[in-house]
Design a protein around this motif. Structure first.
Motif, mmCIF file in Angstrom:
data_model
loop_
_atom_site.group_PDB
_atom_site.id
_atom_site.type_symbol
_atom_site.label_atom_id
_atom_site.label_comp_id
_atom_site.label_asym_id
_atom_site.label_seq_id
_atom_site.Cartn_x
_atom_site.Cartn_y
_atom_site.Cartn_z
ATOM 1 N N LYS A 6 39.629 5.523 13.730
ATOM 2 C CA LYS A 6 38.961 5.015 12.497
ATOM 3 C C LYS A 6 39.671 5.743 11.227
ATOM 4 N N ARG A 7 40.387 4.698 10.406
ATOM 5 C CA ARG A 7 41.004 5.084 9.128
ATOM 6 C C ARG A 7 40.168 4.823 8.036
ATOM 7 N N TYR A 8 40.123 5.847 7.141
ATOM 8 C CA TYR A 8 39.592 5.229 5.648
ATOM 9 C C TYR A 8 40.832 5.495 4.695
ATOM 10 N N GLY A 9 41.413 4.305 4.347
ATOM 11 C CA GLY A 9 42.514 4.719 3.508
ATOM 12 C C GLY A 9 43.598 5.449 4.166
ATOM 13 N N SER A 10 43.972 6.780 3.645
ATOM 14 C CA SER A 10 44.898 7.753 4.088
ATOM 15 C C SER A 10 44.429 8.588 5.120
ATOM 16 N N PHE A 11 42.836 8.794 5.037
ATOM 17 C CA PHE A 11 42.285 9.694 5.705
ATOM 18 C C PHE A 11 41.772 9.279 7.202
ATOM 19 N N GLY A 65 33.828 14.117 12.349
ATOM 20 C CA GLY A 65 33.832 12.694 12.709
ATOM 21 C C GLY A 65 32.720 12.237 13.765
ATOM 22 N N LYS A 66 31.860 13.069 14.039
ATOM 23 C CA LYS A 66 30.858 12.714 15.154
ATOM 24 C C LYS A 66 29.995 11.754 14.436
ATOM 25 N N THR A 67 29.464 11.607 13.395
ATOM 26 C CA THR A 67 28.589 10.744 12.697
ATOM 27 C C THR A 67 29.488 9.254 12.735
ATOM 28 N N THR A 68 30.588 9.257 12.310
ATOM 29 C CA THR A 68 31.238 8.063 12.302
ATOM 30 C C THR A 68 31.368 7.403 13.638
ATOM 31 N N LEU A 69 31.475 8.279 14.606
ATOM 32 C CA LEU A 69 31.779 7.632 16.138
ATOM 33 C C LEU A 69 30.497 7.115 16.283
ATOM 34 N N LEU A 70 29.085 7.764 16.018
ATOM 35 C CA LEU A 70 27.878 7.137 16.272
ATOM 36 C C LEU A 70 27.627 5.866 15.458
ATOM 37 N N ARG A 71 28.039 5.957 14.200
ATOM 38 C CA ARG A 71 27.769 4.786 13.443
ATOM 39 C C ARG A 71 28.892 3.704 13.971
ATOM 40 N N PHE A 87 27.829 0.018 12.286
ATOM 41 C CA PHE A 87 28.060 0.226 10.912
ATOM 42 C C PHE A 87 29.148 0.658 10.225
ATOM 43 N N GLU A 88 30.316 0.873 11.272
ATOM 44 C CA GLU A 88 31.510 1.037 10.902
ATOM 45 C C GLU A 88 32.582 0.120 11.732
ATOM 46 N N ASP A 89 33.560 -0.407 11.075
ATOM 47 C CA ASP A 89 34.578 -1.213 11.936
ATOM 48 C C ASP A 89 35.458 -0.212 12.453
ATOM 49 N N ILE A 90 35.820 -0.164 13.566
ATOM 50 C CA ILE A 90 36.993 0.816 14.207
ATOM 51 C C ILE A 90 38.200 0.112 13.636
ATOM 52 N N SER A 91 39.085 0.927 13.548
ATOM 53 C CA SER A 91 40.515 0.445 13.103
ATOM 54 C C SER A 91 41.451 -0.022 14.398
ATOM 55 N N GLU A 92 41.264 0.755 15.479
ATOM 56 C CA GLU A 92 41.896 0.519 16.721
ATOM 57 C C GLU A 92 40.861 1.041 17.969
ATOM 58 N N GLY A 93 41.383 0.474 19.179
ATOM 59 C CA GLY A 93 40.481 0.866 20.173
ATOM 60 C C GLY A 93 39.364 -0.365 20.721
ATOM 61 N N ALA A 94 38.684 0.193 21.649
ATOM 62 C CA ALA A 94 37.482 -0.580 22.010
ATOM 63 C C ALA A 94 36.364 0.152 22.514
ATOM 64 N N ILE A 95 35.081 -0.554 22.233
ATOM 65 C CA ILE A 95 33.737 0.128 22.537
ATOM 66 C C ILE A 95 33.326 -0.963 23.386
ATOM 67 N N ARG A 96 32.866 -0.441 24.675
ATOM 68 C CA ARG A 96 32.054 -1.358 25.643
ATOM 69 C C ARG A 96 30.823 -0.647 25.974
ATOM 70 N N ILE A 99 33.628 17.818 19.290
ATOM 71 C CA ILE A 99 34.499 17.264 18.335
ATOM 72 C C ILE A 99 34.841 17.862 17.201
ATOM 73 N N SER A 100 35.925 18.009 16.924
ATOM 74 C CA SER A 100 36.561 18.764 15.483
ATOM 75 C C SER A 100 37.660 17.863 15.230
ATOM 76 N N ASP A 101 38.028 17.668 13.871
ATOM 77 C CA ASP A 101 38.909 17.213 13.156
ATOM 78 C C ASP A 101 39.117 15.831 13.905
ATOM 79 N N GLY A 102 38.190 15.177 14.090
ATOM 80 C CA GLY A 102 38.427 13.638 14.552
ATOM 81 C C GLY A 102 38.881 13.466 16.118
ATOM 82 N N LYS A 103 38.837 14.481 16.829
ATOM 83 C CA LYS A 103 39.337 14.524 17.919
ATOM 84 C C LYS A 103 38.309 15.016 19.053
ATOM 85 N N VAL A 104 38.305 14.569 20.362
ATOM 86 C CA VAL A 104 37.240 15.205 21.314
ATOM 87 C C VAL A 104 38.014 16.577 21.752
#
Lengths: 361, 269
Positions: free
Chosen positions: A19-24, A49-55, A60-69, A215-220
């Motif tokens: 998930k990207r927000y602009g350059s972040f 990034g934990k809340t972003t993952l939950l959302r 509530f958030e569109d992911i930039s890449e990948g799949a959620i099943r 999770i830290s820095d957007g990574k598991v």
């Protein structure tokens, strides 16, 4: 898209989500498989990034890449109201103009339940969270703990396939938080609904979860049970974030079959478990303070001077400064039998091979 | 601390306050007092009576004023309703749609009528209507009123909506509500005080308008302000003071209502 058999026991399958927000970049190629009927916790510091993952799971958030099943069905492109998951929000977000019954009934009515069925289900859920006698109150007439339970009841009422909880205990005071932890766990096992719980509180994570993803820095960073994560942290971040730990600089001579031989700062040779991916060269040994014993200099693996003693009630923290300036903390029980070193006293430090673990930086 | 901030210690503030109060309110108070004057003169006091109020409702010019009042009321209700609807939609778009292209321009356009000199709008609107060949009348007044009422309705509505976190709508979406249901069942009831406040404000702005109305009204059609102006041109009679006092009363009541409704639920939580 039938995906039964091997994957049917996976409730939420997150694969390579970015998930990207602009350059972040908030989530970096995250993959997780959350089991059916599991109390799964996403643990990490704020902004990890934990809340972003939950959302993203809630929609509530569109992911930039990948799949959620969800049980095999790709839900990444569905709007939140088409996903059979419900959320307990951090601030509860109870509808202030509706009483408890109307709040809890909201989801059921939107799903097309008739009034009688919905009312019956509301009664059931309110009983589950022990709020039956508050059914006709407005949210503003409830205490924080009661509001939290209404939020839980409201999210449980439509019988979601997965319940998402976004730091639901953070607004409660300590005593209440501890009580609600047990209650949540009990409700999870009673309903059999998969819980995905987000928190930055490691104690909360350790006490409630079947499994935890750090999770830290957007990574598991690591996925495992509370015990695995605490006792066998995979890397420096996990060891440091979960509980307290001493990170001792060592020179790794050899790593073989999960075992490392290394040289301690004192020059003593030591061998212990190594985390996956540990390599030769300078490294860090993690030893929990409660596994460090204070002894005489001759008997110790390491030698140093006691520089500080912190009284913690049941325990004492003794800080020992090693000859190279590093500080190691020992946690010793506050009892008459234990010898508490005086400040300035030269002591030895000991720990067993099973207490130490060579980490990946 | 408190002593230093005492307003009475600010030099020059007291005379300025009195000057402002005097200039603003002395004329109003005199009109109100003289509306109860039992005399044909507008300057000489002849004792207290309700004579001119009777004249307003049952006197020679009563029919004219009654018709004007009805026009004013119809226009104010219609203009307030339409402009409140538009303002609600505008506020929803501005505050709930995230970022979109032309957002700052939209914000400026919504609020522009507050800045444009009314006389310019009045002349421009008149030219516009005559260019497209629209016959002036009640409809033209109404259309012009809707336009300049939008920003007045928008302000309290947007202020209210800004105070409502979007997590409530998210919760509604999460609980299987469609976007429209989330709006109608959650956002709209929560912002209702702002909508009502906006409606009342738009209503009173429309009711009081003179300049634009005077330009775009057709021949023979009068609203209360233009009727008063017309009467004053032929010489000020005491009945004008009675009408003005009544209009002032209506304005004060509506503005107070708008303020109170706007504050409703605000101090909760």
């Amino acid at each position: 898209m039938e995906n039964k058999g091997t994957n049917s026991d996976i409730a939420v399958d997150i694969s390579n989500v970015t998930k990207r927000y602009g350059s972040f970049t908030a989530l970096k190629n995250v993959s997780l498989a959350i089991q059916d009927n599991e109390f799964f916790t996403l643990l990490g510091p704020s902004g990890c990034g934990k809340t972003t993952l939950l959302r993203s799971i809630a929609g509530f958030e569109d992911i930039s890449e990948g799949a959620i099943r969800l049980y095999g069905e790709d839900i990444a492109d569905l709007p939140p109201n088409k996903r059979p998951v419900n959320t307990v929000f951090q601030q509860y977000a109870l509808f202030p103009h509706m009483d408890v019954i109307q709040n809890v009934m909201f989801g059921l009515l939107r799903l097309g339940a008739d009034d009688a069925t919905a009312k019956a289900r509301v009664g059931e859920v309110l009983e589950l969270v022990q709020l039956t006698e508050f059914a006709n109150r407005l949210p503003s007439q409830l205490s924080g703990g009661q509001q939290q339970r209404v939020a839980l009841a409201r999210a449980l009422a439509p019988n979601p396939k997965v319940l998402l909880l976004d730091e639901p205990l953070s607004a409660l005071d300590l005593k209440l938080r501890q009580a609600v932890r047990l209650e949540l766990q009990q409700i999870q096992s009673e309903t059999g609904i998969t819980f995905i719980f987000v928190t930055h509180d490691q104690e909360e994570a350790l006490t409630m979860s079947n499994r935890i993803a750090v999770i830290s820095d957007g990574k598991v960073q690591q996925v495992g049970s509370a015990r695995e994560i605490y006792e066998a942290p995979g890397n420096k971040f996990v060891a440091d974030f979960i509980g307290e730990t001493n990170l001792i600089d060592v020179d790794v001579k050899d790593v073989k079959a999960g075992h490392a031989s290394c040289i301690l700062p004192s020059g003593a040779a030591f061998s212990c478990h190594a985390a996956d991916g540990a390599r030769k060269g300078p490294g860090h040994l993690s030893v929990r303070p409660e596994r460090v014993a204070v002894t005489t200099p001759a008997k110790g693996l390491l030698q140093g001077t006691a520089t500080r003693a912190i009284y913690l009630g049941t325990d004492m923290h003794i800080e020992i400064t090693l000859t190279d300036g590093e500080i190691v903390t020992a946690r010793i029980q506050n009892s008459e039998n234990t010898h508490v070193p005086n400040i300035g006293e030269t002591v030895g430090l000991n720990f067993e091979a099973s207490a130490a673990r060579l980490l990946v930086d | 601390m408190a002593k230093k901030l005492d307003l009475r210690r600010f030099p020059g503030f007291l005379p300025m306050t009195w000057l402002c109060l005097f200039l603003l309110y002395a004329p109003l108070i005199i009109v109100m007092i003289y509306s109860f004057n039992d005399s044909n003169s507008i300057t000489q006091w002849g004792g207290v009576s309700l004579r001119w109020y009777k004249d307003v409702f049952w006197g020679l010019e009563a029919e004219k004023f009654k018709l004007a009042a009805i026009h004013s009321l119809i226009i104010a209700v219609a203009a307030a309703t339409v402009s409140t609807t538009i303002a609600t939609m505008a506020a929803t778009a501005m505050l709930r749609a995230g970022r979109f292209r032309g957002k700052s321009i939209s914000f400026a356009l919504i609020n522009l009528p507050l800045m444009v000199p009314e006389i310019v709008t009045a002349v421009a609107t008149l030219i516009f209507f005559s260019t497209i060949g629209f016959t002036t009348g009640l409809t033209t007044i109404l259309m012009a009123h809707i336009v300049f009422c939008v920003p007045f309705a928008y302000l309290p509505i947007a202020a209210r909506m800004q105070g409502i976190e979007d997590v409530y709508e998210q919760a509604a979406l999460d609980l299987y509500a469609t976007r429209y249901q989330a709006f109608r069942l959650i956002l709209l009831p929560l912002m209702a005080p702002g909508v009502i406040s906006g409606f009342l404000l738009a209503f009173i702005i429309s009711l009081d308008d003179f300049i634009i109305t005077n330009f775009v009204k057709g021949a023979g059609i009068e609203t209360l302000p233009t009727a008063i102006f017309g009467a004053v041109k032929q010489g000020i009679k005491p009945n004008i003071m009675a009408i003005s006092t009544l209009l002032l009363l209506v304005s004060v009541v509506f503005v107070t209502l708008s303020y109170l409704v706007g504050r409703m639920g605000q101090n909760k939580k």
